[in-house]
Write an enzyme that holds these catalytic residues in place. Structure first.
Site, PDB file in Angstrom:
ATOM      1  N   THR A   1     -24.700 -13.228   5.778  1.00 24.82           N
ATOM      2  CA  THR A   1     -26.098 -13.646   5.658  1.00 24.82           C
ATOM      3  C   THR A   1     -26.224 -15.160   5.815  1.00 24.82           C
ATOM      4  OG1 THR A   1     -25.957 -13.721   3.236  1.00 24.82           O
ATOM      5  CG2 THR A   1     -26.734 -11.670   4.217  1.00 24.82           C
TER       6      THR A   1
ATOM      7  N   GLY B   1     -27.795 -25.449  -0.796  1.00 22.01           N
ATOM      8  CA  GLY B   1     -28.713 -24.745   0.097  1.00 22.01           C
ATOM      9  C   GLY B   1     -28.199 -24.715   1.528  1.00 22.01           C
TER      10      GLY B   1
ATOM     11  N   ASN C   1     -22.204 -15.249   0.893  1.00 23.74           N
ATOM     12  CA  ASN C   1     -22.032 -14.110   1.790  1.00 23.74           C
ATOM     13  C   ASN C   1     -21.957 -14.681   3.198  1.00 23.74           C
ATOM     14  OD1 ASN C   1     -22.720 -12.036   3.757  1.00 23.74           O
ATOM     15  ND2 ASN C   1     -23.353 -10.743   2.045  1.00 23.74           N
TER      16      ASN C   1
ATOM     17  N   GLY D   1     -41.246 -15.799   5.747  1.00 26.97           N
ATOM     18  CA  GLY D   1     -42.196 -16.700   5.105  1.00 26.97           C
ATOM     19  C   GLY D   1     -42.052 -18.102   5.671  1.00 26.97           C
ATOM     20  N   PHE D   2     -40.828 -18.639   5.606  1.00 27.00           N
ATOM     21  CA  PHE D   2     -40.546 -19.976   6.139  1.00 27.00           C
ATOM     22  C   PHE D   2     -41.488 -21.014   5.545  1.00 27.00           C
ATOM     23  CE2 PHE D   2     -40.115 -16.693   9.485  1.00 27.00           C
ATOM     24  CZ  PHE D   2     -38.741 -16.567   9.446  1.00 27.00           C
TER      25      PHE D   2
ATOM     26  N   GLU E   1     -31.866 -24.020   5.340  1.00 29.38           N
ATOM     27  CA  GLU E   1     -32.609 -24.977   6.164  1.00 29.38           C
ATOM     28  C   GLU E   1     -31.718 -26.042   6.779  1.00 29.38           C
ATOM     29  OE1 GLU E   1     -36.845 -24.865   3.872  1.00 29.38           O
ATOM     30  OE2 GLU E   1     -35.146 -25.702   2.816  1.00 29.38           O
TER      31      GLU E   1
ATOM     32  N   ALA F   1     -30.961 -19.216  -3.318  1.00 24.07           N
ATOM     33  CA  ALA F   1     -29.673 -18.575  -3.567  1.00 24.07           C
ATOM     34  C   ALA F   1     -28.970 -19.252  -4.723  1.00 24.07           C
ATOM     35  CB  ALA F   1     -28.811 -18.654  -2.317  1.00 24.07           C
TER      36      ALA F   1
ATOM     37  N   ILE G   1     -19.975 -20.499   0.026  1.00 23.61           N
ATOM     38  CA  ILE G   1     -20.768 -19.543   0.795  1.00 23.61           C
ATOM     39  C   ILE G   1     -20.692 -18.204   0.061  1.00 23.61           C
ATOM     40  CG2 ILE G   1     -20.974 -18.356   3.012  1.00 23.61           C
ATOM     41  CD1 ILE G   1     -21.685 -21.405   3.003  1.00 23.61           C
TER      42      ILE G   1
END
Ligand code: FAD
Ligand code: SF4
Ligand code: FES
Ligand code: FES
Lengths: 323, 171, 741
Positions: C626, C694, C623, C246-247, C697, C517, C621
């Site tokens: 990912t 986050g 995971n 999607g971004f 990005e 997340a 973090i």
């Protein structure tokens, strides 16, 4: 995509008589048919024709069936050994998947990537003769600097054809009436002039059967492609070169260029300048200047002039040192 | 128009518009939606299938042209319960993110290893006269016809290297 | 509902205790086997085997004007065509994120290749061809296509940030500054170009409308579809279980969703519409082009005294969203006197909207270049220059930083990369045809926590199922939610299921702004705590000290399997996270640093990335696998922005000329060498109960400037007009380009 009648030819004779547009790999034709840039009413599938072999000819060259895929051709041991420039050019083009489908004949006939040719709502003399050319004054980064006309400034996108041009390839065809002919590649393509929609010498219904390579040219083979990303992009400029030296002087030179014109560009004048001369920078610069003497940028593609110059000079330096 | 397609070892007879691409035949008519459509113009590789063992872009070919061909899609490589080594390597190395380019990457990778196995050179092969070896650079060049906008490229390359070690004879 | 408001910093949690030992680990993706086997269903792929119709959009062949007439007769005469929809049911493009609805066309054309009608037919092939037969007549008016013309300039909305924020008297301070730096940078328009084109399958059964669509932000989708169809919102369900990227481009509802929903209602059978790649480029949204002026005042010794970052960007009529290029400039570098400003130049081109890291992705191409240029002017190493200008508190408003480990990231990166080996002067290191250079940049990404809710159901066998309207766009949401629930509830991973992307589930933050997340994860955390309290009360145990591990509750010296506590019952709880005072009291952002080595070809000007290292600090973090993948994604987007991507608008007619993936170049495998990502062990207790921030990005922020700074170091050509395509580099290359002869 407009509706069409589909038929599959089992033999060359049948293909000719079925009448219609030939489809081989389909990687260019279907691309354009989806957008209705191409709108054939009859489609003749030639993929089952027995034209997928590479045979040795009596004069020591090779005869490549029109349906030999770009991958198979690039990987053929004889091509790799004796016509390295061709193998290199093929491998620099498109992607693994596309090369597995793209045919030798179809590659020669692929059409320009000009954005206005692709966008059917814009003016394009090649797609719709007489409508105008929106690339002139528009986004023409990939367009021609040599041989263009006021009607069309498109380039031919093929890599393979550039190497074939340097190799003096000959196109063998059969016309609709069964008449066979041979067209040297150097006479095969046309410049846009007033008729940019006519791109080559093939007549309606004429089928490419084979492409013949004369006996190998010895010397240093190089294909240099300059593009906007490391892979899977068309050439901005490309140079195919086969250079032979005897240590002190250049004895043979064949040079062809992609990305510069409506056809793979070959200029005998610069080859003559090189042959018999000792390799040195000034010579290379003079050759490059001669090549580009008439070059004209379109704005966005002005950089192709210095780029072609530098690339040619560097290729010549590499080839004469490697030879 | 009628066409019989051999896909993943099964024959399917379809009555379809001759304009139907091989990709759309699978996605729209056979509920084989593993192969993806990312561009429909040969520009992304999401639709990669093996036809007679070679990878192609199934969006740029007509289904009716493939009578008698042997076609393999991602569904034919392995299932979620019984993954092909290449599929398992993608899971192990996180060789994906959104997963949309993934079937194409996997099928392409399997086809690509077959090409290397056959000694085919690539644009980055140093000496094309002698042959070729598997390396990171070779994989990157040969896989460049498969875009991944999530940009899982480093992990995809790792996954392929792992799978190449495990699969001598790619499917 | 159990709610946690982030008013206070979080203390030690069960995630820190790590009893189950699954949080943070690189667990393979929950849905991985489905993705690699081609069996994860994306929006277009639902209703396999059912009788469905297909839609194909008719695009406008002008950029601006009125639609005089739409003649559908020729299209409708084609056998297989079921309906041609035009008029008020057609939308211009995607909707803006969180907008109540998309903009309808209302008889007008606002940009080139805008949808004007949609053809619905029995097959895709028929719809595609019939779309070419719809004849539209227009009264064309003159359009505005060039940002530099500034025909109409207006102030943006305050989404995604307050557009104009200044402090003190910049002009005065700048005039007084010992060293004045003043440069203008431009970035082109970009396409998110997710690999899955926006697509929708819609089914109206006469009473209920079910829509599968590729959409990052489910919460507002039913309401938007209700507005466009007239169907009551409670009769609409929207599903988005798998999204092919999607971004940001799928934060708004796609035009395909609106058209497919209306079409299925009109014809009474399910309808599928997948945008073509060309539609994606011309009928969804794009990132606005920018012109950014950066002015920095400094002392000769290297102290930044004032900072101004002023941006012109574009949007189309009726759209207030803007590319907030100054978003990091608000807090990254010091100076009591500052201006951060944005203008919208109105153009008649496809609307602009959010694309991965709105603001940072473009703004830091400018500011991180500017820092490099200024450091060079001052004769200071770029790393040291940043160290000299680390603010103690947020320079915009003096708030404390929740945590700011920028210099640690830079130092760690410099050490690992071997920054001290940087060629001292531009164009001083060469290997054959390649000029070698190093460059670096800072990275920062504003952190946001959004309201989000999740349900956890524990069935009598002790298995847990997490349900939330959250989406996974490839970011790893399925997996991290599984890990959080498993860690909190002491369950092995395979005892936790996750169901996402259903508008009937608890409303979530959606996937955007890198908040997914943290926000959705925190809601699972809150729900888990509630579930633990429920288990504890059944055991008469203290919830705080109850230990959960491997499906057992452990307290005192007892160890009881969960089924024995549940006794045949299923428990369901819902948890919700909301941002609170912490977001006001502290300034929150993730930080990082990029180091890059490039080779610039001295003959052709082509640039190749040789090495690229990113160090990040983004709190916990969840995971590592990912999270690292997300960072690779950011780095590679940075490569694209630095070297390749450029959405070309024909300034004469508004056409986006390179509207496909052949001519809009995104990075391919061969552009990307082995990359390195290092994530520092980090916790931000102010950011969320997870102490995470986050990351999705962060890695794109600044990386492109690290690359162009390296290009400068390699060959002496300073790129201020992105991307650094070879033509721009070529112009400044040395003439001694021959390596042989
Ligand atoms: C994304 C993309 C990237 C690409 N990148 C490159 C690149 O970098 N370099 C490059 O060189 N090419 C590139 N290509 C183009 C590709 O090489 C051509 O599409 C391909 O070579 C065409 O061959 P084909 O067999 O598929 O032709 P088709 O599509 O089947 O046919 C093309 C044309 O030739 C005609 N034709 C085919 N065979 C015959 C015959 N035997 N006799 C008479 N007429 C015939 C057809 O009627 C049609 O007009 C790219 C293509 C795509 C889609
Ligand atoms: S350059 Fe040629 S192909 Fe392109 S728009 Fe002009 S006429 Fe058409
Ligand atoms: S869908 Fe076939 S290559 Fe993109
Ligand atoms: S995993 Fe999303 S595009 Fe490759």
């Amino acid at each position: 995509m407009r509706p069409f009648e589909y038929s599959r030819a089992q033999s060359v004779g049948e293909a000719r008589t079925l009448g219609g547009r030939y489809i081989a790999g389909g990687t260019n034709l279907l691309d354009l048919m989806k957008l209705e840039v191409e709108t054939p009413e009859q489609l003749v599938d030639i993929t089952r024709l027995p034209l997928n072999e590479i045979k040795e000819t009596e004069d020591g060259g090779l005869k490549i069936g029109a349906l030999v895929t770009n991958s198979v051709l690039a990987a053929d041991e004889r091509i790799r050994r004796d016509y390295e420039v061709l193998s290199r050019a093929l491998l620099a083009g498109a992607s693994g998947q596309l090369r597995n489908k793209a045919s030798t004949g179809g590659n020669l006939l692929q059409r320009t990537r000009c954005g206005y040719f692709y966008e059917t709502s814009r003016r394009c003399n090649k797609r719709e003769p007489g409508s105008g050319c929106d690339a002139i004054g528009g986004f023409n980064r990939i367009h021609a600097i040599l041989g263009q006309s006021s009607n069309c400034i498109a380039t031919h996108p093929s890599d393979m054809a550039v190497a074939m041009m340097a190799l003096d390839a000959v196109v063998e065809t059969q016309q609709a009436d069964g008449h066979e002919r041979e067209i040297p590649l150097k006479d095969f393509y046309r410049l846009p002039g007033d008729t940019p929609h006519i791109e080559n010498e093939l007549k309606e219904g004429e089928l490419i059967v084979n492409i013949r390579l004369p006996k190998p040219k010895s010397g240093y083979h190089v294909y240099r492609k300059v593009r906007d990303r490391a892979s899977y992009a068309f050439a901005l400029v490309s140079v195919a070169a086969i250079i032979k030296t005897d240590g002190n002087t250049i004895t043979e030179a064949s040079l062809a260029f992609g990305g510069l014109a409506h056809k793979p560009w070959r200029d005998p004048k610069i080859e003559e300048m090189l042959v018999g001369q000792g390799p040195r920078r000034k010579l290379f610069e003079d050759a490059a200047d001669a090549l580009l003497a008439e070059a004209q940028g379109q704005g966005e593609n002005d950089f192709k002039i210095p780029l072609a110059r530098r690339t040619l000079i560097s290729v010549l330096a590499e080839a004469t040192q490697g030879a | 128009m009628n066409v019989t397609l051999s896909i993943n070892g099964r024959y399917h007879t379809l009555d379809i518009d001759p304009r139907t691409s091989l990709l759309d035949a699978c996605r729209d008519h056979l509920a084989l939606t593993g192969s993806k459509k990312g561009c429909d113009h040969g520009q992304c590789g999401a639709c990669t299938m093996l036809v007679n063992g070679r990878r192609i872009n199934s969006c740029l070919t007509l289904a009716v042209m493939h009578e008698n061909d042997t076609i393999t899609t991602v569904e034919g490589l392995g299932t979620a319960e019984n993954l092909h080594p290449m599929q398992a390597a993608f899971v192990e190395h996180d060789g994906y993110q959104c997963g949309y380019c993934t079937p194409g990457q996997i099928v392409s990778a399997v086809g690509m290893l077959g090409e290397i196995g056959d000694g085919w050179p690539s644009h980055v092969t140093k000496d094309i006269k002698t042959g070729t070896e598997l390396s990171g650079d070779e994989i990157r060049e040969r896989m460049s016809g498969n875009l991944c906008r999530c940009s899982a490229y480093p992990n995809i390359v790792d996954a392929i290297e792992t799978a190449a070690g495990k699969t001598k004879e790619p499917a | 509902m159990n709610k946690h408001v982030m008013d206070e910093a979080i203390g030690e949690t069960r995630l820190d205790r790590n009893t189950q030992g699954v949080i943070g680990k690189g667990a393979p993706r929950y849905e991985g086997k489905l993705k690699v086997s081609g069996t994860a269903p994306y929006a277009y792929e639902h209703l396999g085997g059912e009788d469905v119709a297909y839609g194909f959009i008719v695009p406008a062949s002008i950029a601006r004007g009125k639609i005089r007439s739409v003649d559908t007769s020729a299209a409708e005469a084609v056998p297989g065509v079921l309906k041609v929809i035009s008029g008020e049911k057609i939308v211009r493009a995607a909707s803006q994120p969180m907008a109540p609805a998309a903009q309808t066309i209302d008889g007008e054309v606002f940009h080139y290749n805008q949808p004007v009608a949609v053809v619905i037919a029995d097959t895709f092939e028929v719809a595609r061809h019939a779309s070419k037969l719809v004849k539209v007549e227009y009264s064309e008016t003159e359009g505005r296509f060039d940002i530099t013309n500034r025909h109409t300039v207006r102030e943006p909305d305050s989404m995604p940030m307050t557009p104009n924020q200044s402090r003190g008297d910049f002009e005065h301070a700048f005039a007084e500054a010992e060293v004045q730096f003043d440069q203008t940078y431009t970035t082109p328009s970009y396409q998110a170009a997710a690999m899955e084109p926006h697509a929708t399958t819609a089914k109206w059964d006469g009473n209920h409308l079910t829509v599968w669509t590729s959409h990052q932000l489910l919460e507002t989708a039913p309401g938007q579809i209700a507005k466009h169809t007239g169907i009551d919102e409670d009769k609409i369900t929207v599903h988005s279980p798998y999204i092919g990227g999607g971004f940001g481009s799928k934060l708004g509802l796609g035009p395909d969703a609106v058209m497919a929903a209306n079409a299925t209602i009109a014809i009474g059978k399910p309808v599928k519409i997948a945008l073509t790649r060309q539609n994606v480029f011309q009928a969804t949204s794009r990132r606005g082009e920018t012109i950014q002026r950066v002015r920095i005042g400094a002392t000769k010794a290297g102290k930044i005294t004032c900072f101004a970052h002023e941006t012109d960007t574009t949007n189309s009529p009726g759209n207030g969203f803007f590319e907030p290029s100054g978003i990091s400039s608000l807090f990254l570098y010091p100076g009591k006197d500052r201006i951060i400003a944005h203008n919208i130049v109105e153009t008649d081109v496809l609307m602009t909207s959010a694309v991965r890291a709105p603001g940072e992705a473009t703004g830091m191409l400018a500011t991180e270049s500017a820092l490099d240029e200024l450091a060079e002017t001052l004769g200071i190493d770029p790393v040291e220059f940043r160290r000299m200008n680390e603010p103690e508190v947020n320079p915009q408003d003096d708030r404390p930083f929740s945590s700011r480990r920028l210099m640690e990231c830079i130092d760690e990166g410099a050490k690992r990369f071997g920054w001290s080996d940087r060629p001292e002067k531009p164009a001083s290191r060469r290997e054959g045809e390649w000029l070698i250079g190093y460059g670096m940049s800072s990275a920062s990404r504003k952190n946001d926590l959004m309201p989000s809710a999740a349900e956890i159901e524990m069935s009598s066998d002790g298995r847990a199922t997490v349900r939330t309207g959250m989406t996974d766009i490839g970011t790893g949401t399925y997996t991290i939610l599984q890990q959080i629930a498993a860690e909190m509830l002491g369950l092995p991973l395979d005892m936790v299921d996750v169901e996402l992307g259903d508008s009937r589930f608890a409303a979530s933050s959606g996937s955007g702004g890198s908040w997914g997340a943290n926000s959705a994860g925190s809601s699972v955390y809150v729900a888990s705590l509630a579930l633990i309290r429920e288990l504890a009360s059944r055991l008469d145990a203290d919830a705080e000290t109850l230990t959960l591990k491997d499906g057992h509750a452990i307290f005192g010296n007892k160890q009881i399997p969960l089924p024995d506590i549940l006794k045949g019952e299923t428990i369901s709880v819902t948890g919700k996270i909301e941002p609170g005072k912490q977001a006001e009291e502290t300034h929150q952002a993730s930080y990082g640093a990029h180091f890059c080595e490039v080779g610039v070809n001295v003959v052709t000007g082509e640039t190749r990335i040789r090495r690229l290292l990113t160090v990040g600090a983004a709190g916990r973090i969840l995971n590592e696998k990912t999270a690292t993948s997300q960072c690779y994604g950011g780095q590679i987007w940075g490569i694209g922005y630095a070297l390749e991507e450029d959405l070309v608008i024909d300034k004469r007619n508004g056409l986006i000329v390179n509207h496909d993936l052949a001519e809009y170049h995104v990075p391919v495998h061969a552009d990307v060498p082995a990359l390195e990502v290092v994530l520092l062990e980090d916790r931000d207790p102010h950011a969320s109960p997870l102490a995470g921030k986050g990351i999705g990005e962060l890695a794109i922020a600044g990386v492109g400037a690290a690359i162009t700074n390296a290009i400068y170091n390699a060959c002496g050509v300073r790129i201020r007009d992105y991307p650094a395509t070879l033509d721009k580099v070529l112009a400044g290359l040395p003439d001694d380009y021959l390596t042989a002869a």
